[in-house]
Design an enzyme around this catalytic site. Sequence first.
Site, PDB file in Angstrom:
ATOM      1  N   ARG A  69      43.677  44.100  52.680  1.00  0.00           N
ATOM      2  CA  ARG A  69      44.204  42.794  53.093  1.00  0.00           C
ATOM      3  C   ARG A  69      44.979  42.122  51.962  1.00  0.00           C
ATOM      4  O   ARG A  69      46.024  41.507  52.182  1.00  0.00           O
ATOM      5  CB  ARG A  69      43.033  41.889  53.523  1.00  0.00           C
ATOM      6  CG  ARG A  69      42.373  42.325  54.821  1.00  0.00           C
ATOM      7  CD  ARG A  69      41.111  41.542  55.066  1.00  0.00           C
ATOM      8  NE  ARG A  69      40.097  41.841  54.077  1.00  0.00           N
ATOM      9  CZ  ARG A  69      38.859  42.272  54.348  1.00  0.00           C
ATOM     10  NH1 ARG A  69      38.464  42.409  55.590  1.00  0.00           N
ATOM     11  NH2 ARG A  69      38.020  42.530  53.376  1.00  0.00           N
ATOM     12  N   ILE A  70      44.451  42.217  50.732  1.00  0.00           N
ATOM     13  CA  ILE A  70      45.107  41.538  49.611  1.00  0.00           C
ATOM     14  C   ILE A  70      46.210  42.418  49.018  1.00  0.00           C
ATOM     15  O   ILE A  70      47.339  41.958  48.795  1.00  0.00           O
ATOM     16  CB  ILE A  70      44.063  41.140  48.542  1.00  0.00           C
ATOM     17  CG1 ILE A  70      43.063  40.144  49.149  1.00  0.00           C
ATOM     18  CG2 ILE A  70      44.745  40.544  47.317  1.00  0.00           C
ATOM     19  CD1 ILE A  70      41.831  39.879  48.307  1.00  0.00           C
ATOM     20  N   ASP A  79      45.788  54.266  47.098  1.00  0.00           N
ATOM     21  CA  ASP A  79      44.647  53.969  47.963  1.00  0.00           C
ATOM     22  C   ASP A  79      44.327  55.223  48.767  1.00  0.00           C
ATOM     23  O   ASP A  79      45.015  55.533  49.747  1.00  0.00           O
ATOM     24  CB  ASP A  79      44.937  52.783  48.898  1.00  0.00           C
ATOM     25  CG  ASP A  79      43.668  52.291  49.609  1.00  0.00           C
ATOM     26  OD1 ASP A  79      42.787  53.130  49.894  1.00  0.00           O
ATOM     27  OD2 ASP A  79      43.557  51.076  49.866  1.00  0.00           O
ATOM     28  N   ALA A 102      40.173  41.382  41.370  1.00  0.00           N
ATOM     29  CA  ALA A 102      39.199  42.056  42.250  1.00  0.00           C
ATOM     30  C   ALA A 102      37.778  41.711  41.798  1.00  0.00           C
ATOM     31  O   ALA A 102      37.196  40.703  42.239  1.00  0.00           O
ATOM     32  CB  ALA A 102      39.453  43.554  42.280  1.00  0.00           C
ATOM     33  N   ARG A 103      37.244  42.518  40.900  1.00  0.00           N
ATOM     34  CA  ARG A 103      35.934  42.237  40.310  1.00  0.00           C
ATOM     35  C   ARG A 103      35.960  42.721  38.864  1.00  0.00           C
ATOM     36  O   ARG A 103      36.587  43.735  38.560  1.00  0.00           O
ATOM     37  CB  ARG A 103      34.812  42.972  41.055  1.00  0.00           C
ATOM     38  CG  ARG A 103      34.423  42.360  42.392  1.00  0.00           C
ATOM     39  CD  ARG A 103      33.690  41.023  42.246  1.00  0.00           C
ATOM     40  NE  ARG A 103      33.273  40.458  43.514  1.00  0.00           N
ATOM     41  CZ  ARG A 103      33.978  39.598  44.251  1.00  0.00           C
ATOM     42  NH1 ARG A 103      35.168  39.193  43.842  1.00  0.00           N
ATOM     43  NH2 ARG A 103      33.499  39.122  45.385  1.00  0.00           N
ATOM     44  N   ASP A 131      41.119  37.121  36.438  1.00  0.00           N
ATOM     45  CA  ASP A 131      40.414  36.072  37.193  1.00  0.00           C
ATOM     46  C   ASP A 131      38.922  36.370  37.272  1.00  0.00           C
ATOM     47  O   ASP A 131      38.150  35.498  37.658  1.00  0.00           O
ATOM     48  CB  ASP A 131      40.998  35.995  38.619  1.00  0.00           C
ATOM     49  CG  ASP A 131      40.415  34.843  39.420  1.00  0.00           C
ATOM     50  OD1 ASP A 131      40.473  33.692  38.942  1.00  0.00           O
ATOM     51  OD2 ASP A 131      39.882  35.088  40.526  1.00  0.00           O
ATOM     52  N   GLU A 177      29.676  36.496  34.938  1.00  0.00           N
ATOM     53  CA  GLU A 177      30.256  35.227  35.401  1.00  0.00           C
ATOM     54  C   GLU A 177      29.165  34.183  35.580  1.00  0.00           C
ATOM     55  O   GLU A 177      28.153  34.481  36.226  1.00  0.00           O
ATOM     56  CB  GLU A 177      31.006  35.447  36.710  1.00  0.00           C
ATOM     57  CG  GLU A 177      32.214  36.373  36.527  1.00  0.00           C
ATOM     58  CD  GLU A 177      33.096  36.467  37.772  1.00  0.00           C
ATOM     59  OE1 GLU A 177      32.766  35.841  38.794  1.00  0.00           O
ATOM     60  OE2 GLU A 177      34.104  37.165  37.712  1.00  0.00           O
ATOM     61  N   HIS A 197      37.594  32.825  38.112  1.00  0.00           N
ATOM     62  CA  HIS A 197      37.290  33.389  39.442  1.00  0.00           C
ATOM     63  C   HIS A 197      37.704  32.384  40.527  1.00  0.00           C
ATOM     64  O   HIS A 197      36.908  32.014  41.396  1.00  0.00           O
ATOM     65  CB  HIS A 197      35.811  33.764  39.573  1.00  0.00           C
ATOM     66  CG  HIS A 197      35.552  34.732  40.701  1.00  0.00           C
ATOM     67  ND1 HIS A 197      34.551  35.665  40.671  1.00  0.00           N
ATOM     68  CD2 HIS A 197      36.183  34.913  41.896  1.00  0.00           C
ATOM     69  CE1 HIS A 197      34.567  36.369  41.806  1.00  0.00           C
ATOM     70  NE2 HIS A 197      35.556  35.925  42.564  1.00  0.00           N
ATOM     71  N   ILE A 198      38.962  32.030  40.455  1.00  0.00           N
ATOM     72  CA  ILE A 198      39.468  30.939  41.288  1.00  0.00           C
ATOM     73  C   ILE A 198      40.577  31.422  42.224  1.00  0.00           C
ATOM     74  O   ILE A 198      41.173  30.629  42.953  1.00  0.00           O
ATOM     75  CB  ILE A 198      39.961  29.799  40.354  1.00  0.00           C
ATOM     76  CG1 ILE A 198      39.941  28.445  41.035  1.00  0.00           C
ATOM     77  CG2 ILE A 198      41.316  30.132  39.755  1.00  0.00           C
ATOM     78  CD1 ILE A 198      40.154  27.282  40.088  1.00  0.00           C
TER      79      ILE A 198
HETATM   80  P1  NAD Z   1      39.944  45.219  51.733  1.00  0.00           P
HETATM   81  O1  NAD Z   1      38.653  45.863  52.082  1.00  0.00           O
HETATM   82  O2  NAD Z   1      40.854  44.733  52.814  1.00  0.00           O
HETATM   83  O3  NAD Z   1      40.806  46.207  50.793  1.00  0.00           O
HETATM   84  C1  NAD Z   1      40.250  47.000  49.781  1.00  0.00           C
HETATM   85  C2  NAD Z   1      41.098  48.245  49.676  1.00  0.00           C
HETATM   86  O4  NAD Z   1      40.635  49.017  48.557  1.00  0.00           O
HETATM   87  C3  NAD Z   1      40.959  49.159  50.921  1.00  0.00           C
HETATM   88  O5  NAD Z   1      42.237  49.443  51.466  1.00  0.00           O
HETATM   89  C4  NAD Z   1      40.297  50.404  50.367  1.00  0.00           C
HETATM   90  O6  NAD Z   1      40.731  51.580  51.013  1.00  0.00           O
HETATM   91  C5  NAD Z   1      40.752  50.368  48.908  1.00  0.00           C
HETATM   92  N1  NAD Z   1      39.944  51.214  48.030  1.00  0.00           N
HETATM   93  C6  NAD Z   1      38.610  51.446  48.083  1.00  0.00           C
HETATM   94  N2  NAD Z   1      38.254  52.298  47.109  1.00  0.00           N
HETATM   95  C7  NAD Z   1      39.390  52.612  46.440  1.00  0.00           C
HETATM   96  C8  NAD Z   1      39.668  53.456  45.328  1.00  0.00           C
HETATM   97  N3  NAD Z   1      38.711  54.158  44.728  1.00  0.00           N
HETATM   98  N4  NAD Z   1      40.947  53.524  44.878  1.00  0.00           N
HETATM   99  C9  NAD Z   1      41.943  52.824  45.478  1.00  0.00           C
HETATM  100  N5  NAD Z   1      41.734  52.024  46.562  1.00  0.00           N
HETATM  101  C10 NAD Z   1      40.475  51.919  47.018  1.00  0.00           C
HETATM  102  O7  NAD Z   1      39.558  44.026  50.742  1.00  0.00           O
HETATM  103  P2  NAD Z   1      40.474  42.789  50.305  1.00  0.00           P
HETATM  104  O8  NAD Z   1      40.240  41.645  51.221  1.00  0.00           O
HETATM  105  O9  NAD Z   1      41.850  43.254  50.058  1.00  0.00           O
HETATM  106  O10 NAD Z   1      39.749  42.410  48.917  1.00  0.00           O
HETATM  107  C11 NAD Z   1      39.743  43.328  47.831  1.00  0.00           C
HETATM  108  C12 NAD Z   1      38.744  42.873  46.784  1.00  0.00           C
HETATM  109  O11 NAD Z   1      39.232  41.690  46.164  1.00  0.00           O
HETATM  110  C13 NAD Z   1      37.390  42.467  47.356  1.00  0.00           C
HETATM  111  O12 NAD Z   1      36.519  43.570  47.504  1.00  0.00           O
HETATM  112  C14 NAD Z   1      36.870  41.459  46.373  1.00  0.00           C
HETATM  113  O13 NAD Z   1      36.011  42.069  45.445  1.00  0.00           O
HETATM  114  C15 NAD Z   1      38.121  40.967  45.651  1.00  0.00           C
HETATM  115  N6  NAD Z   1      38.339  39.536  45.903  1.00  0.00           N
HETATM  116  C16 NAD Z   1      38.357  38.693  44.848  1.00  0.00           C
HETATM  117  C17 NAD Z   1      38.576  37.336  45.051  1.00  0.00           C
HETATM  118  C18 NAD Z   1      38.656  36.369  43.897  1.00  0.00           C
HETATM  119  O14 NAD Z   1      38.392  35.193  44.079  1.00  0.00           O
HETATM  120  N7  NAD Z   1      39.042  36.796  42.723  1.00  0.00           N
HETATM  121  C19 NAD Z   1      38.737  36.842  46.344  1.00  0.00           C
HETATM  122  C20 NAD Z   1      38.751  37.759  47.411  1.00  0.00           C
HETATM  123  C21 NAD Z   1      38.548  39.103  47.164  1.00  0.00           C
END
Ligand code: NAD
Length: 327
Positions: A155-156, A175, A236-237, A261, A266, A285-286
């Site tokens: 999604r992101i 991916d 991400a994390r 971020d 944290e 983390h914002i």
């Molecule tokens: P999502 O599940 O839609 O997308 C994650 C993508 O990562 C998927 O397409 C998956 O196939 C891919 N993936 C999994 N393992 C992989 C690997 N080994 N190599 C490459 N790609 C791989 O999730 P999203 O909504 O896009 O969010 C992604 C991450 O962002 C979340 O899991 C979350 O930890 C982080 N996030 C952080 C914040 C923040 O405030 N900083 C906010 C939202 C999400």
Amino acid sequence: MTATNTKNVMVIGKIHPAGQDLLEARADVTVTHASPDDPNLADQVADVDGILLRIYPIDRRLIDNAPKLVIVARHGVGYDTVDLDALTARGIPLAVVGEANSPTVAEHALYLLLTVAKQGAAYDRAMRDDDWAFRETLAATELGAKTLLVIGFGRIGTRVARLGQAFGMDVQVLDPYVADDAIEAAGCTPVAALGPALPEADFVTVHTPLNDETRHMIGAAELAAMKSSAALVNTARGGVIDEPALLAALRDGAIRGAGLDVFDREPPDADNPLFRLDNVVLSPHIAGITAECMVRMSRTCAENVLGAFDGTLNPDNVVNKEVLTAR
Ligand code: NAD
């Protein structure tokens, strides 16, 4: 409505009133607010039917202590603090907020990319320090015509790719769970592994979940493979990038800069050595926290809780979809 039909919802952490109002408007729902700083929430869930969660460890003990639990709704999309296997074993759905925060986090990733490229913090400091000559340092670079490696095309990541393209970037995508056709249809180039992709990238941005497969996927070897002119962004994390290895790479000039971020710990310790480096842009983390996004996330996770009670839970928001088919 009889008293036995009342559902108890524990909200862990502060949420926007938009979602709270949805819960409180229901005569059959009782809401209790719990602090994420309370280490003993596992002892307070015996009567809880639903948990609405900002950040807190939802571990097996807490789940075992909640015999009535039918839904855990995350106020976000990451769920590395939740024991998903324990929930699935009990047939309890874990719901996330879907696309409610994706545009917000994608914008923040672009903010970090731009700020690292343009040296935003240094410009500001130069002005306040009466250092007009800073404009001769040629420290800033452009995004246009550069190669952006997007790791994780969900999604992101898909949104970051589109934003990068709008800046004229050549976007490469790693991916393994997305078909090459889908990546190509989005105008991006699929790459099969980090090894050949990292030395080509000018900017690398991470958008995977944190799990056993992705923990430290960017470590010392990967940082060494990057161009010394390249920059890394992590929304991400923290654990996806090996933080001590990143610190060393930034200190040694192995890469040019980073925008972060998220962190290993944290909130981070106040003496985290990253804070002493000029080539790092930081945020607390914002990435998903804007006024608009807090309303969307609060509403969506309240709807997820109520949907589970009413049998109308949106399956697109459920992480462990297998529990839905088992019903
Ligand atoms: P999502 O599940 O839609 O997308 C994650 C993508 O990562 C998927 O397409 C998956 O196939 C891919 N993936 C999994 N393992 C992989 C690997 N080994 N190599 C490459 N790609 C791989 O999730 P999203 O909504 O896009 O969010 C992604 C991450 O962002 C979340 O899991 C979350 O930890 C982080 N996030 C952080 C914040 C923040 O405030 N900083 C906010 C939202 C999400």
